[in-house]
Design an enzyme around this catalytic site. Sequence first.
Site, mmCIF file in Angstrom:
data_model
loop_
_atom_site.group_PDB
_atom_site.id
_atom_site.type_symbol
_atom_site.label_atom_id
_atom_site.label_comp_id
_atom_site.label_asym_id
_atom_site.label_seq_id
_atom_site.Cartn_x
_atom_site.Cartn_y
_atom_site.Cartn_z
ATOM 1 N N LEU A 64 -2.720 -41.427 -4.363
ATOM 2 C CA LEU A 64 -1.740 -40.360 -4.736
ATOM 3 C C LEU A 64 -1.871 -39.254 -3.649
ATOM 4 O O LEU A 64 -2.386 -38.188 -3.796
ATOM 5 C CB LEU A 64 -2.251 -39.858 -6.043
ATOM 6 C CG LEU A 64 -1.280 -38.831 -6.746
ATOM 7 C CD1 LEU A 64 0.275 -39.030 -6.413
ATOM 8 C CD2 LEU A 64 -1.814 -38.417 -8.196
ATOM 9 N N PRO A 65 -1.378 -39.741 -2.339
ATOM 10 C CA PRO A 65 -1.455 -38.795 -1.315
ATOM 11 C C PRO A 65 -0.259 -37.710 -1.503
ATOM 12 O O PRO A 65 0.655 -37.824 -2.183
ATOM 13 C CB PRO A 65 -1.140 -39.757 0.154
ATOM 14 C CG PRO A 65 -0.285 -40.683 -0.548
ATOM 15 C CD PRO A 65 -0.909 -41.106 -1.818
ATOM 16 N N HIS A 66 -0.845 -36.299 -1.453
ATOM 17 C CA HIS A 66 0.078 -35.255 -1.801
ATOM 18 C C HIS A 66 -0.339 -33.931 -0.836
ATOM 19 O O HIS A 66 -1.379 -34.040 -0.380
ATOM 20 C CB HIS A 66 -0.171 -34.778 -3.359
ATOM 21 C CG HIS A 66 -1.535 -34.501 -3.567
ATOM 22 N ND1 HIS A 66 -2.585 -35.516 -3.841
ATOM 23 C CD2 HIS A 66 -2.170 -33.250 -3.937
ATOM 24 C CE1 HIS A 66 -3.693 -34.785 -4.203
ATOM 25 N NE2 HIS A 66 -3.596 -33.629 -4.120
ATOM 26 N N ALA A 67 0.679 -33.145 -0.619
ATOM 27 C CA ALA A 67 0.356 -32.075 0.100
ATOM 28 C C ALA A 67 1.667 -30.898 -0.018
ATOM 29 O O ALA A 67 2.862 -31.291 -0.677
ATOM 30 C CB ALA A 67 0.601 -32.276 1.469
#
Length: 151
Positions: A64-67
């Site tokens: 769950l890559p997030h930024a």
Amino acid sequence: MDLADLIEPDRVVFAARASNKQQLLQDLASRAATLLSLDARGIFDALQAREGLGSTGLGNGFALPHARIDGLSRLFGMFTRLNRPIHFDSIDGKPVDLVFLLLIPAIAGSEHLGALAAISRQLRDQQFTTELRKASNATALCKLLCAPRHA
């Protein structure tokens, strides 16, 4: 909130190719930038910086890559199923083949926490992830992801 609140058919990628985590994040950043009319490098750098704090590989083949992203006005979700699992520094050490990208407005409050929790909850459901892995094309994936779920 569920996945249908965050994703649209043009944000579902079937059988994407990546040989490593960096290549995957670059591909996701490029795809998102095109859809959002934003800078791909800025998105990639933000994702890399977040990964530097700790891997977003949550286990069982899911990441769950997030930024936070400058210039974004609302939450943006994108789902990718890889054609082959890749090493992602996941907490369980297992390779990743299911990836949900979440981009968050830089000035957002805490609403993204609910989105992260909802995504994580739904993609930790073993029956649901089995269905995602069995989907034979992007349309089938979208049918699973883009329809509201009531758990």
